[in-house]
Design a protein around this motif. Structure first.
Motif, PDB file in Angstrom:
ATOM      1  N   UNK A  62      40.278  29.598  38.938  1.00 22.10           N
ATOM      2  CA  UNK A  62      39.390  30.120  38.811  1.00 22.10           C
ATOM      3  C   UNK A  62      37.764  29.169  38.031  1.00 22.10           C
ATOM      4  N   UNK A  63      36.861  29.070  38.189  1.00 22.32           N
ATOM      5  CA  UNK A  63      35.542  28.344  38.017  1.00 22.32           C
ATOM      6  C   UNK A  63      34.462  29.115  36.757  1.00 22.32           C
TER       7      UNK A  63
ATOM      8  N   UNK B 158      28.921  33.772  36.162  1.00 25.54           N
ATOM      9  CA  UNK B 158      29.380  33.274  37.293  1.00 25.54           C
ATOM     10  C   UNK B 158      31.306  32.937  37.280  1.00 25.54           C
ATOM     11  N   UNK B 159      31.689  34.090  37.344  1.00 26.00           N
ATOM     12  CA  UNK B 159      33.081  33.235  37.888  1.00 26.00           C
ATOM     13  C   UNK B 159      33.372  33.276  39.580  1.00 26.00           C
ATOM     14  N   UNK B 160      34.316  32.361  39.441  1.00 28.13           N
ATOM     15  CA  UNK B 160      34.253  32.459  41.463  1.00 28.13           C
ATOM     16  C   UNK B 160      36.466  31.530  41.256  1.00 28.13           C
ATOM     17  N   UNK B 161      37.281  32.608  42.402  1.00 25.57           N
ATOM     18  CA  UNK B 161      38.062  32.420  42.773  1.00 25.57           C
ATOM     19  C   UNK B 161      38.517  30.733  43.074  1.00 25.57           C
TER      20      UNK B 161
ATOM     21  N   UNK C 237      34.415  36.700  44.616  1.00 24.16           N
ATOM     22  CA  UNK C 237      36.052  36.982  44.578  1.00 24.16           C
ATOM     23  C   UNK C 237      36.728  36.586  46.293  1.00 24.16           C
ATOM     24  N   UNK C 238      37.726  35.415  45.643  1.00 26.02           N
ATOM     25  CA  UNK C 238      38.747  35.098  47.031  1.00 26.02           C
ATOM     26  C   UNK C 238      40.254  34.784  46.060  1.00 26.02           C
TER      27      UNK C 238
END
Ligand SMILES: CC(=O)SCCNC(=O)CCNC(=O)[C@H](O)C(C)(C)COP(=O)(O)OP(=O)(O)OC[C@H]1O[C@@H](n2cnc3c(N)ncnc32)[C@H](O)[C@@H]1OP(=O)(O)O
Length: 515
Positions: free
Chosen positions: A75-76, A89-92, A127-128
């Motif tokens: 996760x970034x 922001x967070x991005x899987x 979300x991914x």
């Protein structure tokens, strides 16, 4: 510092940016999906992203995890700006464990959520991810618990937006459900509590990921997704647009941006857009676009419960939430879905100081056994509760008709509209003249020598006496009857007066809204 140390740092940073093996990136792109960093690059202002805990790695053991400890742990997380204002922001990263959430991954998100809440800035999740990381067992489940708790704590404090950009299972679907808005992309987003394999094992139903929880399913059937787009680029551009309309937190007002559209512009087109005959339909969206600044209206839940239209727009630069009945769908009658959609939107606007403008043209609540048995009493009451609870500035305009309970619910004066207006063509009453005459004068009509003539007489009498805006205006339940062409100018003027509205409520922990 020695060159060795610099080299080491550069090597690690390079590894962080590159991510796992290039084949995983190719696989992501081959599915028509962007990587986590590419997505963040589209979301935030160029060069504004600051990453936190890029060097985090899990310390889990078993199932071969010791040998697989990629940086970021899938996760970034970090912050950047959108149109100059801070956004977290967070991005899987689906390339790492399918974006599944383990203990370290979860702790990164917890930290970021805590930072967003204390900084008072919106949180966007990209979300991914496949939900709880199976190899980490209860640690992963507890990680989700921490996210859900923070989602709920942050609710009404900072705007929370979830963008669904892959197959999101379990917790990766539940966290978005706790946030304010869910964005989805066709053929890219799927959301489900359990995937197709589990569904088949338990119920025997065979279904694809898209059929089970694709973007259009959630935008049009379940109501889980508020916005749906064809590609990630457009989707993320629309997230930026939505953020530009929202305050950073519940202590700020939404940003006022005045455009070129004069506040006193007359809306001549309104006379043609709305047919005087109350039984003829028309598209309320055209009316909204005629009234608001520059015709710009960001509709929420456009494909779900279309009999009510909700969305954000500006009036003389002030952001407003518009709620309107849609005569094109079910004649604009309120049903369970419309009530739930409207309630959630009104609640959101109220939490974030967004004034409400309600355009009313409603024949009533939808009658029917299904509606009653599905609980329209308690579920319809949600819209009533949301309006009664709202302390933001509230203006309602009855365009043509407002009957019965639906009149009360659609922000009537009696439930707290600050200013209630009506067009001269409108009818406000307990029910239409025909229905009313048949109930009240039933005996007289039946006993008459010419029942049809008597019925017609009574209908006319009821219409003359009660079914016009002046009955309500004389009683102060409508503040003014206005020329439809002046709707925009009256709304802009009234909104400018109401922006300083301040209300003190009695102390309470929280209400207990109908469910
Ligand atoms: C509270 C909760 O969250 S409970 C829910 C727990 N999660 C689940 O039940 C979902 C299980 N996973 C799935 O159903 C599917 O993997 C989907 C639908 C999410 C994605 O399917 P696909 O796009 O076909 O991807 P695929 O199944 O190949 O998974 C990609 C990788 O992620 C891994 N992965 C998928 N789900 C998980 C998981 N929950 N935990 C750990 N790794 C996972 C896969 O093993 C695979 O790894 P590999 O590339 O090393 O082979």
């Amino acid at each position: 510092m020695t060159t060795d140390r610099f080299d080491e740092l550069l090597r690690i940073k390079e590894e962080v940016q590159r991510g796992p093996d290039p084949k995983a990136t190719e696989r992501q792109h081959a599915k028509g999906k962007l990587t986590a960093r590419e997505r963040i690059g589209l979301l935030v202002d160029k060069g504004s992203f600051t990453e936190v805990e890029a060097l985090r790695r899990h310390r889990a053991v078993g199932f071969g995890l010791e040998a697989k400890r990629p940086y970021t742990d899938g996760v970034v997380t970090g912050w950047g700006t959108v149109e100059g204002r801070t956004v977290f922001v967070y991005a899987h990263d689906f390339r790492i464990f399918g974006g599944a959430l383990g203990e370290a991954h979860a702790q990164k998100i917890h930290k970021l959520m805590d930072m967003a809440i204390s900084a008072g800035a919106p949180l966007v999740s990209l979300n991914d991810g496949a939900g709880a990381r199976i190899q980490e067992g209860v640690s992963a489940l507890a990680g989700y618990g921490g996210i859900f708790r923070r989602n709920t704590r942050a609710s009404g404090v900072i705007p929370q937006i979830s963008v669904m950009l892959g197959p999101c299972a379990g917790g990766a679907a539940y966290s978005p459900a706790l946030t304010d808005f869910v964005f989805a992309v066709r053929d890219v987003s799927q959301m489900f509590i359990t995937g197709p394999d589990v569904v088949q094992a338990v119920t025997g139903e065979q279904v694809t990921q898209n059929e089970l929880g694709g973007a259009d399913v959630h935008a049009g059937v379940s109501g889980v997704a508020h916005f749906v787009y064809d590609d990630e680029e457009t989707c993320l551009a629309e997230v930026r647009y939505l953020l530009s309309l929202l305050p950073s937190n519940n202590r700020e007002l939404p940003p006022r941006v005045r455009g070129e559209d004069p506040a006193d512009r007359l809306g001549d087109a309104l006379l043609d857009l709305v047919p005087a005959d109350g039984n003829r339909s028309y598209d309320i969206r055209a009316v909204i676009e005629e009234v608001v600044d520059d015709g710009e209206f960001m509709e929420v839940h456009a494909s779900w419960a279309p009999n009510i239209v909700c969305g954000l727009a500006r009036l003389d630069g002030h952001v407003v939430g518009v709620v309107a009945n849609q005569p094109l769908s079910m004649a604009g009658a309120l049903d369970i879905r419309a009530s739930e959609k409207g309630a959630r939107f009104v609640q959101f606007c109220d939490a974030f100081s967004i004034p409400l403008v309600t355009l009313v043209d409603v024949p009533g609540f939808l009658p029917g056994v299904d509606q009653e048995h599905d609980g329209i009493i308690r579920r319809g009451a949600k819209l009533l509760y949301a309006y009664c609870n709202a302390t933001v500035p509230r203006i309602s305009v009855v365009l043509r008709k407002a009957y019965g309970g639906a009149y009360i619910v659609m922000d009537s004066r009696s439930i707290g509209a600050d200013v209630a207006l009506a067009w001269p063509t409108n009818e406000i009453a307990v029910m239409g003249a025909e229905g009313a005459a048949n109930v009240v004068f039933r005996r007289e009509i039946a006993a008459a020598r010419d029942p049809d003539a008597t019925r017609a007489e009574k209908i006319e009498e009821y219409r003359r006496e009660l079914v016009h805006p002046y009955y309500a205006a004389e009683r102060g339940l409508v503040d003014d009857v206005i020329d439809p062409r002046e709707t925009r100018s009256v709304l802009c003027r009234t909104m400018s007066m109401l922006v300083t509205k301040d209300v003190d409520l009695p102390h309470r922990k929280h209400g207990n809204p109908p469910q």
